[in-house]
Write a protein that holds these residues in place. Structure first.
Motif, PDB file in Angstrom:
ATOM      1  N   THR A  40      22.562  40.828  61.353  1.00 37.42           N
ATOM      2  CA  THR A  40      22.523  42.773  60.888  1.00 37.42           C
ATOM      3  C   THR A  40      23.343  43.228  60.759  1.00 37.42           C
ATOM      4  OG1 THR A  40      21.195  43.403  62.875  1.00 37.42           O
ATOM      5  CG2 THR A  40      19.866  42.749  61.995  1.00 37.42           C
ATOM      6  N   GLY A  41      23.184  44.123  60.580  1.00 43.18           N
ATOM      7  CA  GLY A  41      24.678  45.091  60.670  1.00 43.18           C
ATOM      8  C   GLY A  41      25.281  44.579  58.615  1.00 43.18           C
ATOM      9  N   LYS A  42      26.653  45.261  58.476  1.00 44.43           N
ATOM     10  CA  LYS A  42      28.019  45.756  57.770  1.00 44.43           C
ATOM     11  C   LYS A  42      27.297  44.570  56.730  1.00 44.43           C
ATOM     12  CE  LYS A  42      32.072  47.165  56.166  1.00 44.43           C
ATOM     13  NZ  LYS A  42      33.515  47.704  56.418  1.00 44.43           N
ATOM     14  N   LYS A  43      27.130  44.862  55.857  1.00 40.25           N
ATOM     15  CA  LYS A  43      27.104  43.087  54.652  1.00 40.25           C
ATOM     16  C   LYS A  43      28.713  43.360  54.127  1.00 40.25           C
ATOM     17  CE  LYS A  43      22.720  42.038  54.522  1.00 40.25           C
ATOM     18  NZ  LYS A  43      22.923  42.386  56.306  1.00 40.25           N
ATOM     19  N   LEU A  44      28.747  41.566  53.522  1.00 37.47           N
ATOM     20  CA  LEU A  44      29.841  41.318  53.120  1.00 37.47           C
ATOM     21  C   LEU A  44      30.495  42.283  51.878  1.00 37.47           C
ATOM     22  CD1 LEU A  44      30.254  38.276  54.297  1.00 37.47           C
ATOM     23  CD2 LEU A  44      31.152  39.730  55.333  1.00 37.47           C
ATOM     24  N   GLY A  45      31.543  42.547  51.947  1.00 32.80           N
ATOM     25  CA  GLY A  45      32.333  43.185  50.134  1.00 32.80           C
ATOM     26  C   GLY A  45      32.283  42.191  49.186  1.00 32.80           C
ATOM     27  N   VAL A  46      32.078  42.887  48.113  1.00 35.92           N
ATOM     28  CA  VAL A  46      32.390  42.030  46.734  1.00 35.92           C
ATOM     29  C   VAL A  46      33.442  40.992  46.442  1.00 35.92           C
ATOM     30  CG1 VAL A  46      32.335  41.503  44.464  1.00 35.92           C
ATOM     31  CG2 VAL A  46      30.526  42.889  45.849  1.00 35.92           C
ATOM     32  N   MET A  47      34.724  41.763  46.934  1.00 36.77           N
ATOM     33  CA  MET A  47      36.179  40.961  47.266  1.00 36.77           C
ATOM     34  C   MET A  47      36.387  40.341  48.449  1.00 36.77           C
ATOM     35  SD  MET A  47      36.802  41.728  43.801  1.00 36.77           S
ATOM     36  CE  MET A  47      38.526  41.981  44.091  1.00 36.77           C
ATOM     37  N   PHE A  48      35.108  40.510  49.225  1.00 38.25           N
ATOM     38  CA  PHE A  48      35.912  39.353  51.223  1.00 38.25           C
ATOM     39  C   PHE A  48      35.642  37.648  50.400  1.00 38.25           C
ATOM     40  CE2 PHE A  48      34.148  38.348  54.989  1.00 38.25           C
ATOM     41  CZ  PHE A  48      35.139  38.640  55.480  1.00 38.25           C
ATOM     42  N   GLN A  49      37.110  37.864  51.674  1.00 42.37           N
ATOM     43  CA  GLN A  49      37.532  36.227  50.838  1.00 42.37           C
ATOM     44  C   GLN A  49      37.427  35.567  52.381  1.00 42.37           C
ATOM     45  OE1 GLN A  49      41.199  35.829  48.858  1.00 42.37           O
ATOM     46  NE2 GLN A  49      40.041  36.329  47.154  1.00 42.37           N
ATOM     47  N   GLY A  50      36.792  35.934  53.685  1.00 40.08           N
ATOM     48  CA  GLY A  50      36.321  35.644  55.057  1.00 40.08           C
ATOM     49  C   GLY A  50      37.485  35.659  55.610  1.00 40.08           C
ATOM     50  N   GLY A  51      38.085  36.867  55.846  1.00 44.74           N
ATOM     51  CA  GLY A  51      39.349  37.268  56.147  1.00 44.74           C
ATOM     52  C   GLY A  51      40.443  37.007  55.899  1.00 44.74           C
ATOM     53  N   GLN A  52      40.459  36.688  54.312  1.00 38.36           N
ATOM     54  CA  GLN A  52      41.756  36.006  54.234  1.00 38.36           C
ATOM     55  C   GLN A  52      42.253  37.922  53.504  1.00 38.36           C
ATOM     56  OE1 GLN A  52      41.966  32.802  51.324  1.00 38.36           O
ATOM     57  NE2 GLN A  52      43.488  33.618  50.148  1.00 38.36           N
ATOM     58  N   ARG A  53      43.065  38.038  53.121  1.00 36.22           N
ATOM     59  CA  ARG A  53      44.059  39.071  52.945  1.00 36.22           C
ATOM     60  C   ARG A  53      43.040  39.898  51.396  1.00 36.22           C
ATOM     61  NH1 ARG A  53      49.549  41.613  50.594  1.00 36.22           N
ATOM     62  NH2 ARG A  53      49.359  38.927  49.578  1.00 36.22           N
ATOM     63  N   ALA A  54      42.565  40.500  51.239  1.00 29.64           N
ATOM     64  CA  ALA A  54      41.899  40.360  49.822  1.00 29.64           C
ATOM     65  C   ALA A  54      42.337  40.710  48.215  1.00 29.64           C
ATOM     66  CB  ALA A  54      40.564  42.029  49.611  1.00 29.64           C
ATOM     67  N   LEU A  55      41.900  39.978  47.717  1.00 30.63           N
ATOM     68  CA  LEU A  55      41.923  39.850  46.141  1.00 30.63           C
ATOM     69  C   LEU A  55      43.019  41.450  45.166  1.00 30.63           C
ATOM     70  CD1 LEU A  55      42.948  38.268  43.845  1.00 30.63           C
ATOM     71  CD2 LEU A  55      41.215  38.617  42.808  1.00 30.63           C
ATOM     72  N   VAL A  56      42.190  42.663  45.910  1.00 30.22           N
ATOM     73  CA  VAL A  56      42.505  43.857  45.269  1.00 30.22           C
ATOM     74  C   VAL A  56      43.856  44.083  46.197  1.00 30.22           C
ATOM     75  CG1 VAL A  56      41.578  46.224  45.099  1.00 30.22           C
ATOM     76  CG2 VAL A  56      40.067  44.566  45.132  1.00 30.22           C
ATOM     77  N   GLN A  57      44.065  43.703  47.559  1.00 29.75           N
ATOM     78  CA  GLN A  57      45.382  44.150  48.173  1.00 29.75           C
ATOM     79  C   GLN A  57      46.651  43.619  47.574  1.00 29.75           C
ATOM     80  OE1 GLN A  57      43.641  43.651  51.936  1.00 29.75           O
ATOM     81  NE2 GLN A  57      42.930  45.776  52.410  1.00 29.75           N
ATOM     82  N   ALA A  58      46.113  42.242  46.850  1.00 28.60           N
ATOM     83  CA  ALA A  58      47.283  41.018  47.165  1.00 28.60           C
ATOM     84  C   ALA A  58      47.712  41.517  45.175  1.00 28.60           C
ATOM     85  CB  ALA A  58      46.460  39.855  46.868  1.00 28.60           C
ATOM     86  N   VAL A  59      46.767  42.142  44.304  1.00 26.94           N
ATOM     87  CA  VAL A  59      47.218  42.192  43.374  1.00 26.94           C
ATOM     88  C   VAL A  59      47.914  43.332  43.249  1.00 26.94           C
ATOM     89  CG1 VAL A  59      46.699  42.627  41.072  1.00 26.94           C
ATOM     90  CG2 VAL A  59      45.081  41.079  42.195  1.00 26.94           C
ATOM     91  N   PRO A  60      49.379  43.564  43.017  1.00 26.35           N
ATOM     92  CA  PRO A  60      50.293  44.674  42.657  1.00 26.35           C
ATOM     93  C   PRO A  60      50.040  45.079  41.787  1.00 26.35           C
ATOM     94  CG  PRO A  60      51.751  43.317  41.692  1.00 26.35           C
ATOM     95  CD  PRO A  60      50.517  42.060  41.928  1.00 26.35           C
ATOM     96  N   LYS A  61      49.479  47.014  42.278  1.00 23.19           N
ATOM     97  CA  LYS A  61      49.452  48.397  41.454  1.00 23.19           C
ATOM     98  C   LYS A  61      50.200  48.565  39.888  1.00 23.19           C
ATOM     99  CE  LYS A  61      48.535  50.728  46.019  1.00 23.19           C
ATOM    100  NZ  LYS A  61      48.730  51.642  46.617  1.00 23.19           N
ATOM    101  N   GLY A  62      49.186  48.801  39.085  1.00 24.91           N
ATOM    102  CA  GLY A  62      49.519  48.744  38.006  1.00 24.91           C
ATOM    103  C   GLY A  62      50.252  50.320  37.689  1.00 24.91           C
ATOM    104  N   ARG A  63      51.384  50.514  37.190  1.00 21.94           N
ATOM    105  CA  ARG A  63      51.527  51.693  37.470  1.00 21.94           C
ATOM    106  C   ARG A  63      51.760  52.393  36.204  1.00 21.94           C
ATOM    107  NH1 ARG A  63      51.537  53.598  42.389  1.00 21.94           N
ATOM    108  NH2 ARG A  63      52.657  51.939  44.456  1.00 21.94           N
ATOM    109  N   GLY A  64      51.554  53.661  35.999  1.00 21.37           N
ATOM    110  CA  GLY A  64      51.673  54.061  34.357  1.00 21.37           C
ATOM    111  C   GLY A  64      50.482  54.531  33.785  1.00 21.37           C
ATOM    112  N   PHE A  65      51.023  54.843  32.359  1.00 20.42           N
ATOM    113  CA  PHE A  65      49.684  54.506  31.511  1.00 20.42           C
ATOM    114  C   PHE A  65      49.395  54.038  30.520  1.00 20.42           C
ATOM    115  CE2 PHE A  65      48.010  57.335  27.854  1.00 20.42           C
ATOM    116  CZ  PHE A  65      46.118  57.059  28.481  1.00 20.42           C
ATOM    117  N   LYS A  66      48.084  52.968  29.967  1.00 19.22           N
ATOM    118  CA  LYS A  66      48.608  52.361  28.986  1.00 19.22           C
ATOM    119  C   LYS A  66      47.510  53.019  27.812  1.00 19.22           C
ATOM    120  CE  LYS A  66      48.616  47.879  27.369  1.00 19.22           C
ATOM    121  NZ  LYS A  66      49.085  48.370  25.903  1.00 19.22           N
ATOM    122  N   SER A  67      47.779  54.102  27.257  1.00 19.91           N
ATOM    123  CA  SER A  67      46.757  53.657  25.633  1.00 19.91           C
ATOM    124  C   SER A  67      45.674  52.587  25.141  1.00 19.91           C
ATOM    125  CB  SER A  67      47.058  54.993  25.174  1.00 19.91           C
ATOM    126  OG  SER A  67      46.439  55.231  23.625  1.00 19.91           O
TER     127      SER A  67
END
Length: 159
Positions: A40-67
């Motif tokens: 019971t308790g906290k459920k796993l997030g969608v991007m959770f990979q079993g304790g491995q670094r999450a995909l969201v954190q592994a992908v670099p941040k996209g800077r700037g603006f694209k129209s």
């Protein structure tokens, strides 16, 4: 009373788990035996990979603006001298090879001089172009961007 006249709502009761063996979902209540998912308790997030670094954190941040807006196709004023006395729209410009597709916005920009009378029916023209058109005896009418027809609609139009 007929079958189609019944007033019935499609509401299925929520399954009540963990209410004993006889209820059908007793003991582990459909969670399986042991492990993170059974607790019971906290459920796993969608991007959770079993304790491995999450995909969201592994992908670099996209800077700037694209129209997402597609820029207008540009046609210069001196190119319009080819169409003397004709009505110019997206399709005539496309056939002349001045634009890549007739189904995008077209804007006429001042460069060079207009010597011929031309009736212009496109999506945009700068003020200096409009003045040059009137001076040469032509006119400018702002129109909507043409929409591409489906194959079926095109066949209907041909008939």
């Amino acid at each position: 009373m007929k079958y189609n006249e019944l007033q019935v709502s499609s509401s299925k009761n929520k399954k009540r788990v963990g209410r004993g063996i006889a209820a059908g979902q007793g003991k582990t209540a459909g969670r399986g035996t042991k492990g993170q998912g059974s607790r019971t308790g906290k459920k796993l997030g969608v991007m959770f990979q079993g304790g491995q670094r999450a995909l969201v954190q592994a992908v670099p941040k996209g800077r700037g603006f694209k129209s997402l807006r597609t820029p207008a196709q540009v046609v210069y004023l001196d190119h319009l001298n080819v169409f003397k006395g004709k009505t110019v729209d997206n399709f005539t410009l496309f056939e002349a090879g001045l634009i890549s597709t007739p189904f995008h916005t077209v804007k006429i920009i001042a460069r060079g001089e207009l010597t011929e009378k031309v009736t212009l029916k496109v999506q945009g023209a700068s003020k200096s172009v409009q003045e040059a058109l009137v001076k040469a005896g032509g006119s400018f009418t702002k129109t909507d961007t043409p929409i591409k027809q489906s194959v079926k609609e095109a066949e209907k139009a041909d008939k």
